[in-house]
Design a protein around this motif. Structure first.
Motif, PDB file in Angstrom:
ATOM      1  N   GLY A  36      82.748 -38.056 -35.032  1.00 32.90           N
ATOM      2  CA  GLY A  36      82.369 -37.881 -36.433  1.00 32.90           C
ATOM      3  C   GLY A  36      80.999 -38.403 -36.803  1.00 32.90           C
ATOM      4  O   GLY A  36      80.547 -38.203 -37.939  1.00 32.90           O
ATOM      5  N   THR A  39      77.852 -37.658 -35.660  1.00 30.85           N
ATOM      6  CA  THR A  39      76.756 -36.696 -35.811  1.00 30.85           C
ATOM      7  C   THR A  39      76.765 -36.058 -37.192  1.00 30.85           C
ATOM      8  O   THR A  39      75.729 -35.994 -37.875  1.00 30.85           O
ATOM      9  CB  THR A  39      76.842 -35.603 -34.730  1.00 30.85           C
ATOM     10  OG1 THR A  39      76.604 -36.192 -33.447  1.00 30.85           O
ATOM     11  CG2 THR A  39      75.814 -34.513 -34.972  1.00 30.85           C
ATOM     12  N   SER A  40      77.911 -35.576 -37.644  1.00 30.72           N
ATOM     13  CA  SER A  40      77.965 -34.927 -38.957  1.00 30.72           C
ATOM     14  C   SER A  40      77.651 -35.930 -40.066  1.00 30.72           C
ATOM     15  O   SER A  40      77.011 -35.584 -41.063  1.00 30.72           O
ATOM     16  CB  SER A  40      79.332 -34.288 -39.190  1.00 30.72           C
ATOM     17  OG  SER A  40      80.363 -35.251 -39.070  1.00 30.72           O
ATOM     18  N   PHE A  41      78.067 -37.190 -39.896  1.00 30.36           N
ATOM     19  CA  PHE A  41      77.783 -38.204 -40.906  1.00 30.36           C
ATOM     20  C   PHE A  41      76.288 -38.488 -40.997  1.00 30.36           C
ATOM     21  O   PHE A  41      75.700 -38.468 -42.080  1.00 30.36           O
ATOM     22  CB  PHE A  41      78.536 -39.496 -40.591  1.00 30.36           C
ATOM     23  CG  PHE A  41      78.174 -40.653 -41.483  1.00 30.36           C
ATOM     24  CD1 PHE A  41      78.545 -40.657 -42.817  1.00 30.36           C
ATOM     25  CD2 PHE A  41      77.443 -41.719 -40.995  1.00 30.36           C
ATOM     26  CE1 PHE A  41      78.209 -41.714 -43.651  1.00 30.36           C
ATOM     27  CE2 PHE A  41      77.094 -42.787 -41.818  1.00 30.36           C
ATOM     28  CZ  PHE A  41      77.478 -42.774 -43.149  1.00 30.36           C
ATOM     29  N   GLU A  61      73.598 -36.774 -39.603  1.00 29.66           N
ATOM     30  CA  GLU A  61      72.712 -35.641 -39.840  1.00 29.66           C
ATOM     31  C   GLU A  61      72.910 -35.036 -41.225  1.00 29.66           C
ATOM     32  O   GLU A  61      72.071 -34.256 -41.684  1.00 29.66           O
ATOM     33  CB  GLU A  61      72.909 -34.588 -38.748  1.00 29.66           C
ATOM     34  CG  GLU A  61      72.462 -35.089 -37.386  1.00 29.66           C
ATOM     35  CD  GLU A  61      72.468 -34.034 -36.308  1.00 29.66           C
ATOM     36  OE1 GLU A  61      72.754 -32.848 -36.616  1.00 29.66           O
ATOM     37  OE2 GLU A  61      72.179 -34.381 -35.156  1.00 29.66           O
ATOM     38  N   GLY A  62      73.986 -35.402 -41.890  1.00 29.84           N
ATOM     39  CA  GLY A  62      74.181 -34.964 -43.270  1.00 29.84           C
ATOM     40  C   GLY A  62      73.422 -35.820 -44.271  1.00 29.84           C
ATOM     41  O   GLY A  62      73.503 -35.577 -45.481  1.00 29.84           O
ATOM     42  N   ASN A 106      71.357 -34.066 -28.088  1.00 32.99           N
ATOM     43  CA  ASN A 106      72.264 -33.693 -29.164  1.00 32.99           C
ATOM     44  C   ASN A 106      73.558 -34.473 -28.968  1.00 32.99           C
ATOM     45  O   ASN A 106      74.642 -33.909 -28.978  1.00 32.99           O
ATOM     46  CB  ASN A 106      72.535 -32.185 -29.133  1.00 32.99           C
ATOM     47  CG  ASN A 106      73.174 -31.690 -30.414  1.00 32.99           C
ATOM     48  OD1 ASN A 106      72.829 -32.158 -31.487  1.00 32.99           O
ATOM     49  ND2 ASN A 106      74.114 -30.762 -30.304  1.00 32.99           N
ATOM     50  N   SER A 137      75.754 -38.019 -30.024  1.00 29.92           N
ATOM     51  CA  SER A 137      75.884 -39.073 -31.031  1.00 29.92           C
ATOM     52  C   SER A 137      75.798 -40.482 -30.460  1.00 29.92           C
ATOM     53  O   SER A 137      75.596 -41.443 -31.199  1.00 29.92           O
ATOM     54  CB  SER A 137      77.199 -38.907 -31.801  1.00 29.92           C
ATOM     55  OG  SER A 137      78.297 -38.829 -30.915  1.00 29.92           O
ATOM     56  N   SER A 148      68.887 -30.739 -33.721  1.00 32.16           N
ATOM     57  CA  SER A 148      69.110 -30.043 -34.997  1.00 32.16           C
ATOM     58  C   SER A 148      67.844 -29.960 -35.838  1.00 32.16           C
ATOM     59  O   SER A 148      67.671 -29.029 -36.623  1.00 32.16           O
ATOM     60  CB  SER A 148      70.200 -30.772 -35.799  1.00 32.16           C
ATOM     61  OG  SER A 148      71.365 -30.931 -35.042  1.00 32.16           O
ATOM     62  N   ARG A 206      79.380 -37.094 -46.204  1.00 28.40           N
ATOM     63  CA  ARG A 206      80.075 -35.936 -46.743  1.00 28.40           C
ATOM     64  C   ARG A 206      81.562 -36.255 -46.795  1.00 28.40           C
ATOM     65  O   ARG A 206      82.010 -37.310 -46.367  1.00 28.40           O
ATOM     66  CB  ARG A 206      79.844 -34.729 -45.839  1.00 28.40           C
ATOM     67  CG  ARG A 206      78.375 -34.332 -45.687  1.00 28.40           C
ATOM     68  CD  ARG A 206      78.238 -33.307 -44.581  1.00 28.40           C
ATOM     69  NE  ARG A 206      76.866 -32.834 -44.469  1.00 28.40           N
ATOM     70  CZ  ARG A 206      76.446 -32.034 -43.501  1.00 28.40           C
ATOM     71  NH1 ARG A 206      77.289 -31.644 -42.559  1.00 28.40           N
ATOM     72  NH2 ARG A 206      75.189 -31.634 -43.446  1.00 28.40           N
ATOM     73  N   SER A 209      83.938 -38.638 -44.245  1.00 23.39           N
ATOM     74  CA  SER A 209      83.223 -39.741 -43.618  1.00 23.39           C
ATOM     75  C   SER A 209      83.417 -41.104 -44.272  1.00 23.39           C
ATOM     76  O   SER A 209      82.756 -42.047 -43.875  1.00 23.39           O
ATOM     77  CB  SER A 209      81.723 -39.431 -43.575  1.00 23.39           C
ATOM     78  OG  SER A 209      81.231 -39.282 -44.898  1.00 23.39           O
TER      79      SER A 209
END
Length: 457
Positions: free
Chosen positions: A5, A7-9, A11-12, A158, A160, A175, A250, A253
């Motif tokens: 989780g 990477t999304s946290f 990079e967001g 790429n 985390s 990204s 997001r 997270s």
């Protein structure tokens, strides 16, 4: 390894990054991340065997962009499976997932299955254009981070885990890496990118001690952490509720952000670890301390990297024997050199170290037998060549693998004596399931006995 989780946290939230104009520097590149991204982000064919010509052109264009900006690339590739075998369950799950994706692609739907020869094409093009690269003995993350730390330069990947490694040169996620949008005047060309550093990241969480990040990664969960540790901890800990105006992440997270804020109250990882162990339960503290401490050490980088010498020496040095799996120490020097230079596939090490291989899924009719069955006799001869030395030396199969699984079958030798036939576990598709098949490392009739040490280099 991969932190679940993260990477999304990260990079967001662009506030964790600074804009960077990449030029005139060294750059350590995660080769596997690069060829996956180039292939999948370009819409190349996956269902009909691979679009290798176009893929080769893309690789050349990528490195031409780096050259235009005076960036010196050094590519590091994954090797065989981890010698401790602690990630094998995760690898099996991924292999099963790829079988499902290959089936989806065969029915005309969307999926991501890399054609079998993509890695070989990548290495071939690197050799042709003179880009220095190395293939590691096992997973490359730690070696990539160690080399970047040694040189003080950024990493392009790429993964985390690089939000956890403390690197002076920082981390550039693919990204945000605009390699196909080179900017600037002719003498000052640069590639726009976003730069991540753990110092900037930790400053957003009450200036927490960055040495706490490895503990964060292990407890929140990565490919090596037992899922039970994460489940038990978060079922028992009370995390501070993050106000909506303060929240970075997001949806999905709050656990990550809440745990980072919880950790920020501790001044050092020793104290924080004791509190984590207390929450997990006294009765299991000894075993858990060992597991968590081992996971944290995976992020502790050495001062120097052996790869720095590999890339700087006219005759690249071999890996230190102390760091090699036991099954590789006695192997011919030429074999290790050829593997490091990318001329041998990772399957070689998987057979020598583990006596097992994961055969990669292909897009095919899943109602029919796996197409890998057509080359079984070739693989058996190959396995025999790799494992013949241990049997010829009178060693039992325990000596063939580091883990000492002791697998082999008895056959009648000369004088009526029993002798061991080494076996290799192959994991391949059967319909839509990953299935283990144990095959004997035997040469077909008529194939002469060979020994690795006797092969011409």
């Amino acid at each position: 390894m991969g932190v679940h989780g993260l990477t999304s946290f990260v990079e967001g939230n662009r506030q964790f990054f600074t804009d960077m104009r990449l030029r005139d520097c060294r750059l350590v590149i995660d080769g596997c991340s690069l060829y996956y991204r180039l292939y999948f982000n370009s819409g190349l064919d996956q269902a009909r065997g691979g679009d290798y010509d176009t893929f080769a052109v893309l690789i050349r264009q990528f490195f031409a962009a780096l050259t235009e900006c005076a960036v010196q690339p050094f590519v590091v590739l994954d090797g065989g499976m981890d010698q401790t075998d602690k990630k094998f369950k995760t690898l099996q799950e991924r292999a099963q997932s790829k079988i499902q994706e290959a089936h989806t692609l065969s029915r005309g739907f969307h999926g991501f299955v890399l054609p079998l020869l993509a890695c070989e094409v990548f290495k071939q093009v690197l050799s042709e254009i003179g880009v220095p690269f190395v293939q590691c003995i096992s997973e490359a993350d730690f070696e990539i981070a160690s080399l970047a730390k040694h040189w003080g330069c950024p990493v392009l990947t790429n993964d985390s885990d690089f939000y956890i490694f403390d690197l002076d040169g920082g981390y550039l996620p693919f990204s945000f890496f605009q390699w196909n949008n080179v900017c600037g005047r002719a003498t000052e060309r640069y590639i726009p990118a976003c730069h991540f550093s753990v110092n900037r990241f930790c400053s957003h969480f009450n200036h927490m001690n960055k040495q706490l990040l490895p503990l964060f990664a292990v407890v929140i969960g990565n490919d090596y952490t037992p899922a039970k540790i994460t489940e038990i901890f978060f079922s028992r800990v009370e995390l501070e509720r993050v106000p909506s105006g303060r929240r970075y992440g997001r949806s999905g997270s709050p656990r990550i952000e809440g745990f980072l804020l919880w950790l920020s109250q501790f001044t050092c990882p020793v104290v924080a670890l004791e509190e984590v162990l207390e929450i997990l339960g006294e009765q299991r503290k000894g075993n858990l301390r060992t597991q968590i401490s081992a996971g944290m050490r995976d992020y502790q980088l050495p001062q120097n990297s052996s790869l720095a010498q590999y890339f700087s020496s006219p005759q690249p040095a071999l890996p230190d024997a102390q760091g090699l799996p036991a099954a590789l120490v006695s192997q011919p020097e030429w074999l290790l050199r050829m593997f490091a230079s990318g001329k041998l596939p990772s399957l070689v090490l998987d057979v020598l170290v583990h006596q097992k291989v994961l055969l990669r899924a292909q897009v095919e009719n899943s109602n029919l037998p796996s197409s890998h069955t057509t080359s079984l006799s070739i693989r058996k001869t190959f396995y025999s060549l790799l494992l013949e030395k241990a049997r010829h030396d009178g060693q039992r199969p325990q000596a063939v693998t580091q883990r000492g699984r002791g697998r082999g079958r008895q056959s009648q030798g000369k004088g009526g004596q029993q002798c061991d036939i080494p076996c290799v576990d192959e994991y391949d598709r059967q319909n839509l399931n990953l299935k283990k098949n144990t095959v004997e490392a035997l040469r077909p009739n008529g194939v002469p006995q060979l020994d690795l040490a006797a092969i011409e280099k």
